[in-house]
Design a protein around this motif. Structure first.
Motif, short mmCIF file in Angstrom:
data_model
loop_
_atom_site.label_atom_id
_atom_site.label_comp_id
_atom_site.label_asym_id
_atom_site.label_seq_id
_atom_site.Cartn_x
_atom_site.Cartn_y
_atom_site.Cartn_z
N UNK A 134 0.83 -1.20 0.00
CA UNK A 134 0.00 0.00 0.00
C UNK A 134 0.87 1.26 0.00
N UNK A 135 0.80 1.99 -1.09
CA UNK A 135 1.59 3.22 -1.24
C UNK A 135 0.94 4.35 -0.46
N UNK A 136 1.75 5.19 0.16
CA UNK A 136 1.24 6.33 0.93
C UNK A 136 1.44 7.62 0.14
N UNK A 137 0.68 8.65 0.53
CA UNK A 137 0.83 9.96 -0.11
C UNK A 137 2.26 10.46 0.03
N UNK A 138 2.82 10.92 -1.08
CA UNK A 138 4.19 11.41 -1.06
C UNK A 138 5.23 10.38 -1.40
N UNK A 139 4.88 9.10 -1.43
CA UNK A 139 5.83 8.04 -1.78
C UNK A 139 6.29 8.20 -3.22
N UNK A 140 7.58 7.93 -3.45
CA UNK A 140 8.15 8.01 -4.79
C UNK A 140 8.41 6.59 -5.30
N UNK A 141 7.80 6.27 -6.42
CA UNK A 141 7.92 4.93 -7.02
C UNK A 141 8.80 5.07 -8.25
N UNK A 142 9.84 4.24 -8.34
CA UNK A 142 10.76 4.33 -9.47
C UNK A 142 11.01 2.96 -10.09
N UNK A 143 11.25 2.97 -11.39
CA UNK A 143 11.71 1.77 -12.08
C UNK A 143 13.22 1.69 -11.86
N UNK A 144 13.70 0.54 -11.45
CA UNK A 144 15.14 0.39 -11.18
C UNK A 144 15.95 0.65 -12.44
N UNK A 145 17.15 1.17 -12.27
CA UNK A 145 17.99 1.56 -13.41
C UNK A 145 18.15 0.44 -14.43
N UNK A 146 18.38 -0.76 -13.94
CA UNK A 146 18.63 -1.87 -14.87
C UNK A 146 17.38 -2.30 -15.64
N UNK A 147 16.21 -1.77 -15.24
CA UNK A 147 14.96 -2.17 -15.87
C UNK A 147 14.37 -1.09 -16.80
N UNK A 148 14.99 0.09 -16.81
CA UNK A 148 14.40 1.22 -17.54
C UNK A 148 14.37 1.04 -19.05
N UNK A 149 15.25 0.20 -19.57
CA UNK A 149 15.30 0.01 -21.02
C UNK A 149 14.58 -1.25 -21.49
N UNK A 150 13.83 -1.88 -20.59
CA UNK A 150 13.05 -3.06 -20.99
C UNK A 150 11.99 -2.65 -22.01
N UNK A 151 11.76 -3.51 -23.00
CA UNK A 151 10.81 -3.19 -24.07
C UNK A 151 9.42 -2.90 -23.54
N UNK A 152 8.99 -3.64 -22.50
CA UNK A 152 7.63 -3.44 -21.98
C UNK A 152 7.48 -2.04 -21.39
N UNK A 153 8.57 -1.51 -20.84
CA UNK A 153 8.54 -0.17 -20.25
C UNK A 153 8.52 0.89 -21.34
N UNK A 154 9.41 0.76 -22.30
CA UNK A 154 9.51 1.74 -23.38
C UNK A 154 8.22 1.81 -24.20
N UNK A 155 7.61 0.67 -24.42
CA UNK A 155 6.36 0.64 -25.20
C UNK A 155 5.21 1.26 -24.41
#
Length: 206
Positions: A134-155
Motif C-alpha cells: 500500500x503506497x502512501x501519499x508522497x511516496x516516490x515509485x521508481x523503475x530500477x535503473x537496470x529495468x528502464x530500457x526493458x521493451x515493456x517499459x519503453x512501449x
C-alpha cells in the motif's frame, strides 16, 4: 503472478464491457460472452446479479484479485472514516501494482503485477516486490535503473490510449512517479462505469 493472465480478455467478454479500454479487447468485435453459451439472450439481472457483477468488474479491473484479497481491502475501507465506496477505490488505487499501471510504466495491470513481483520497482529507494503493497501519499515509485530500457517499459510510456491521472505525478524520463494523494471514484480514469455502492450492498447482504 495472477492465475488469470492468459485469459484476461475473457473478463471483458464475460462482463460485456471493455473494462480497461484497450483497443485489442474482443468486446470491440463481439459483445456476447465467451464459451458455447455466450450468444444466448441475456435476461434482466436481479439486484443480487447487479451487485455481483459490480464486484466482479471492480475485482477484474485490478488484475482479478482473489476474493480473500478483495474482501480484506473492503474491510479496511469499512473501518476508515468517510464514505466506504470512496475509501474502497482509494485503497485499490493505492496498491503498488495499480500505481505502476496508472503511471504508464507498463501496459496492463497484469503486467504491473508481474513487473513488481520480479523486483523492477523501488518505493522511496527501497526495492519492493509485493504488488499489494500500500503506497502512501508522497511516496516516490521508481523503475530500477537496470529495468528502464526493458521493451515493456519503453512501449508502455508511448501508449496513447490512456493518460496518467492527476493524483500521480509521473516523469517518464527518470521513470519515477510520486503518489500525490489517494483518489476518489471521480478521480480515477475507469474506462467503464464502476459502482462501488453496489459492492457495498453485496457485502451487506452476503
Amino acid at each position: 503472478m495472477t492465475k488469470r493472465t492468459s485469459a484476461k480478455y475473457k473478463l471483458d467478454r464475460r462482463m460485456g464491457e471493455n473494462i480497461w479500454g484497450r483497443p485489442k479487447s474482443p468486446v470491440n468485435r463481439r459483445e456476447y460472452g465467451p464459451g458455447q453459451h455466450g450468444q444466448r439472450r441475456k435476461g434482466k439481472l436481479s439486484d443480487f446479479g447487479l451487485q455481483l457483477r459490480a464486484k466482479q468488474k471492480l475485482k477484474g479491473h485490478y488484475g482479478d484479485l482473489t476474493e480473500k484479497q478483495f474482501r480484506r481491502i473492503f474491510a479496511d475501507a469499512e473501518r476508515m472514516k468517510g464514505d466506504t465506496g470512496e475509501n474502497l477505490i482509494g485503497l485499490l488505487e493505492s496498491r503498488l501494482d495499480a500505481v505502476v499501471y496508472r503511471a504508464k510504466f507498463v501496459a496492463t495491470v497484469f503486467a504491473a503485477r508481474q513487473f513488481v513481483n520480479h523486483g523492477h520497482v523501488t518505493v522511496n529507494g527501497q526495492r519492493v516486490n509485493i504488488p499489494s503493497y500500500r503506497v502512501k501519499e508522497g511516496d516516490v515509485i521508481e523503475v530500477r535503473d537496470r529495468s528502464k530500457q526493458l521493451a515493456v517499459v519503453l512501449e508502455a510510456t508511448q501508449l496513447a490510449e490512456r493518460d496518467v491521472p492527476d493524483y500521480i505525478e509521473a516523469d517518464h524520463h527518470k521513470m519515477s512517479a510520486t503518489f500525490v494523494r489517494r483518489p476518489g471514484l471521480s478521480d480515477v480514469p475507469f474506462a467503464v462505469q464502476m459502482e462501488p455502492n453496489l459492492v457495498i450492498e453485496f457485502y451487506a447482504q452476503n
